[in-house]
Design a protein around this motif. Structure first.
Motif, PDB file in Angstrom:
ATOM      1  N   UNK A   1       0.856  -1.167   0.000  1.00 31.70           N
ATOM      2  CA  UNK A   1       0.000   0.000   0.000  1.00 31.70           C
ATOM      3  C   UNK A   1       0.904   1.232   0.000  1.00 31.70           C
ATOM      4  N   UNK A   2       0.492   2.243  -0.766  1.00 32.46           N
ATOM      5  CA  UNK A   2       1.253   3.474  -0.894  1.00 32.46           C
ATOM      6  C   UNK A   2       0.379   4.660  -0.516  1.00 32.46           C
ATOM      7  N   UNK A   3       0.995   5.660   0.080  1.00 33.03           N
ATOM      8  CA  UNK A   3       0.312   6.907   0.431  1.00 33.03           C
ATOM      9  C   UNK A   3       0.578   7.917  -0.680  1.00 33.03           C
ATOM     10  N   UNK A   4      -0.494   8.394  -1.296  1.00 30.72           N
ATOM     11  CA  UNK A   4      -0.388   9.382  -2.364  1.00 30.72           C
ATOM     12  C   UNK A   4      -0.897  10.704  -1.821  1.00 30.72           C
ATOM     13  N   UNK A   5      -0.027  11.723  -1.789  1.00 30.45           N
ATOM     14  CA  UNK A   5      -0.363  13.046  -1.260  1.00 30.45           C
ATOM     15  C   UNK A   5      -0.756  13.961  -2.412  1.00 30.45           C
ATOM     16  N   UNK A   6      -1.902  14.613  -2.265  1.00 29.59           N
ATOM     17  CA  UNK A   6      -2.391  15.547  -3.282  1.00 29.59           C
ATOM     18  C   UNK A   6      -2.994  16.766  -2.577  1.00 29.59           C
ATOM     19  N   UNK A   7      -2.966  17.897  -3.255  1.00 32.21           N
ATOM     20  CA  UNK A   7      -3.651  19.088  -2.753  1.00 32.21           C
ATOM     21  C   UNK A   7      -4.586  19.573  -3.840  1.00 32.21           C
ATOM     22  N   UNK A   8      -5.830  19.772  -3.468  1.00 33.48           N
ATOM     23  CA  UNK A   8      -6.812  20.344  -4.390  1.00 33.48           C
ATOM     24  C   UNK A   8      -6.946  21.832  -4.094  1.00 33.48           C
ATOM     25  N   UNK A   9      -6.938  22.630  -5.131  1.00 27.37           N
ATOM     26  CA  UNK A   9      -7.145  24.053  -4.975  1.00 27.37           C
ATOM     27  C   UNK A   9      -8.632  24.349  -4.963  1.00 27.37           C
ATOM     28  N   UNK A  10      -9.060  25.198  -4.030  1.00 24.73           N
ATOM     29  CA  UNK A  10     -10.452  25.645  -4.000  1.00 24.73           C
ATOM     30  C   UNK A  10     -10.548  26.846  -4.917  1.00 24.73           C
ATOM     31  N   UNK A  11     -11.210  26.677  -6.052  1.00 24.87           N
ATOM     32  CA  UNK A  11     -11.307  27.742  -7.055  1.00 24.87           C
ATOM     33  C   UNK A  11     -12.642  28.481  -6.982  1.00 24.87           C
ATOM     34  N   UNK A  12     -13.376  28.249  -5.907  1.00 23.93           N
ATOM     35  CA  UNK A  12     -14.665  28.928  -5.731  1.00 23.93           C
ATOM     36  C   UNK A  12     -14.502  30.121  -4.795  1.00 23.93           C
ATOM     37  N   UNK A  13     -15.568  30.828  -4.602  1.00 16.54           N
ATOM     38  CA  UNK A  13     -15.577  31.941  -3.660  1.00 16.54           C
ATOM     39  C   UNK A  13     -16.048  31.487  -2.281  1.00 16.54           C
ATOM     40  N   UNK A  14     -16.242  30.183  -2.106  1.00 12.73           N
ATOM     41  CA  UNK A  14     -16.718  29.624  -0.845  1.00 12.73           C
ATOM     42  C   UNK A  14     -15.601  29.703   0.193  1.00 12.73           C
ATOM     43  N   UNK A  15     -15.916  30.119   1.423  1.00 13.17           N
ATOM     44  CA  UNK A  15     -14.878  30.133   2.453  1.00 13.17           C
ATOM     45  C   UNK A  15     -14.341  28.721   2.699  1.00 13.17           C
ATOM     46  N   UNK A  16     -13.018  28.601   2.909  1.00 12.22           N
ATOM     47  CA  UNK A  16     -12.459  27.276   3.149  1.00 12.22           C
ATOM     48  C   UNK A  16     -12.974  26.688   4.455  1.00 12.22           C
ATOM     49  N   UNK A  17     -13.012  25.381   4.522  1.00 16.96           N
ATOM     50  CA  UNK A  17     -13.457  24.727   5.745  1.00 16.96           C
ATOM     51  C   UNK A  17     -13.494  23.229   5.590  1.00 16.96           C
ATOM     52  N   UNK A  18     -13.787  22.570   6.699  1.00 17.97           N
ATOM     53  CA  UNK A  18     -13.813  21.108   6.708  1.00 17.97           C
ATOM     54  C   UNK A  18     -14.960  20.537   5.877  1.00 17.97           C
TER      55      UNK A  18
END
Length: 89
Positions: A1-18
């Motif tokens: 098993x491998x851990x793949x790290x990714x980051x998604x950019x929030x391209x909306x005007x929605x405030x960031x959050x969980x």
């Protein structure tokens, strides 16, 4: 098993959050099939969007990354489309 790290950019005007992280996690599980090898997902809100770690069963790291990215593409198409995007590069 491998851990793949990714980051998604929030391209909306929605405030960031969980909530965005939970949406992505639900979309990943909803899109995953046996061939994806998905074992576990960690999704956390980060300042630029959502940080992800996908734990993927695969014969090597390169295959794990391909499976993770293909699954993420399907999840974004089926889930919170238009809000998140993979960074270019």
């Amino acid at each position: 098993m491998f851990a793949v790290h990714l980051t998604l950019l929030d391209v909306s005007a929605t405030p960031p959050g969980e909530a965005g992280a939970a949406d992505i996690q639900a979309a990943l599980w909803g899109s995953a099939g046996p061939g994806d090898g998905l074992e576990h997902v960690r999704a956390r809100a980060v300042p630029e969007g959502v940080g992800l770690v996908l734990y993927v069963r695969a014969p090597d790291e390169a295959v794990a990354e391909l499976r993770a990215k293909a699954l993420l593409d399907r999840a974004l198409a089926a889930g919170p489309s238009g809000r998140f995007a993979l960074p270019l590069g």
